[in-house]
Design an enzyme around this catalytic site. Structure first.
Site, PDB file in Angstrom:
ATOM      1  N   SER A 145     -12.302  49.495  43.921  1.00 27.20           N
ATOM      2  CA  SER A 145     -12.745  49.620  42.536  1.00 27.20           C
ATOM      3  C   SER A 145     -11.626  50.013  41.570  1.00 27.20           C
ATOM      4  CB  SER A 145     -13.922  50.595  42.442  1.00 27.20           C
ATOM      5  OG  SER A 145     -13.657  51.814  43.100  1.00 27.20           O
ATOM      6  N   ASP A 182     -18.928  56.876  43.892  1.00 32.18           N
ATOM      7  CA  ASP A 182     -19.017  56.150  45.166  1.00 32.18           C
ATOM      8  C   ASP A 182     -18.623  57.097  46.295  1.00 32.18           C
ATOM      9  OD1 ASP A 182     -19.071  54.241  47.145  1.00 32.18           O
ATOM     10  OD2 ASP A 182     -17.197  53.272  46.546  1.00 32.18           O
TER      11      ASP A 182
END
Length: 286
Positions: free
Chosen positions: A99, A168
């Site tokens: 990410s 996350d």
């Protein structure tokens, strides 16, 4: 559950998470004002799918590798595959972007990105992957604590009113992680009410998520959206059968954009035709 990024890079959960992340970034950059992204559990930034940790699980074989076998039908899937190709053009044919790399790819010169990674080895890899980008600040610190110290975001004297927080976590604390995450998200809403928040979560047996989803539905958002993809029935507590994203105050029309994407992913990644997808408002937009 010990969800270390390097063991699971490019799996079905990454596919879902990264397609949605890019869709949110594209919605943010459709407007000229600068925006900010905070990645609270950033990992190493770029992964190698041929290295030992990734090959031990071989999860990318049923994720990104499977998705690359035929041309995508939906534009957000094509957008994601183009980002993977751009990463591989720089880092090699077996690279997979995490990410942080995707944020640097999707956001603009005027935007700012903060990445937090508390594990020293992953933090070192993260610095090598994106640390030379002048838009990026890297913090070897707890991501939840960073939500307090970095929100609301500023660049010099300018407050950045638009952007997103991606959470996350590794879920090493298992069910307790949900309480920690929701508390942090509630506090972030108070600090930065304009921000979009995304929480990734694993799905083994969906019934174990009921208390988390009830609590998430009580958050005082303008809207709250669930996006889920299961590649097999949620009938085993021993493996990750799917994953989801909880989005607080998602961009306008994101659900409409994602509905056909989820159907494509269900058909392409579901095992033996048994995939499922779910797009559900816990709190519908007014």
């Amino acid at each position: 559950m010990n969800y270390q990024h390097a063991f699971h890079a490019g799996n079905h959960a990454d596919v879902l998470k990264h397609i949605v992340l890019l869709a949110v970034c594209d919605a943010l950059t459709a407007k000229p004002a600068p925006c900010f992204a905070l990645d609270t559990h950033a990992g190493g930034g770029v992964y190698r799918l041929r290295e030992e940790r990734a090959r031990r699980t071989a999860e990318a074989d049923d994720g990104i590798s499977l998705l690359l076998t035929t041309a995508p039908k939906q534009a957000p899937v094509a957008r994601y595959l183009a980002a993977v190709a751009a990463c591989r053009a720089v880092h090699g044919a077996d690279a997979y972007p995490g990410s942080p790399w995707l944020l640097t790819h999707a956001l603009r010169e005027q935007d700012r990105i903060a990445c937090c990674e508390i594990e020293s080895g992953a933090a070192g890899a993260l610095r090598r992957a994106v640390g030379t980008d002048p838009r990026v600040s890297i913090h070897t610190s707890d991501g939840y604590a960073a939500m307090k110290s970095l929100l609301p975001p500023r660049h010099g004297t300018q407050r950045l009113n638009r952007g997103l927080v991606l959470i996350d976590p590794p879920y090493e604390a298992q069910a307790a992680e949900f309480d920690t995450a929701l508390t942090a998200m509630r506090d972030a809403m108070a600090r930065w009410p304009q921000g979009i928040q995304m929480l990734w979560y694993p799905i083994k047996q969906r019934r174990t998520l009921f208390s988390f989803l009830r609590a998430a539905g009580k958050l005082q958002t303008r809207s709250t959206l669930l996006v889920e993809l299961l590649v097999r029935p949620d009938d085993s507590p021993l493996r990750m059968n799917g994953s989801g994203l909880l989005l607080l105050d998602p961009p306008w029309q994101l659900a409409t954009t994602l509905a056909p994407v989820l159907e494509e992913l269900r058909l392409r990644l579901g095992e033996n035709g048994r995939g499922e997808s779910r797009l559900h408002w816990l709190r519908e937009p007014a």
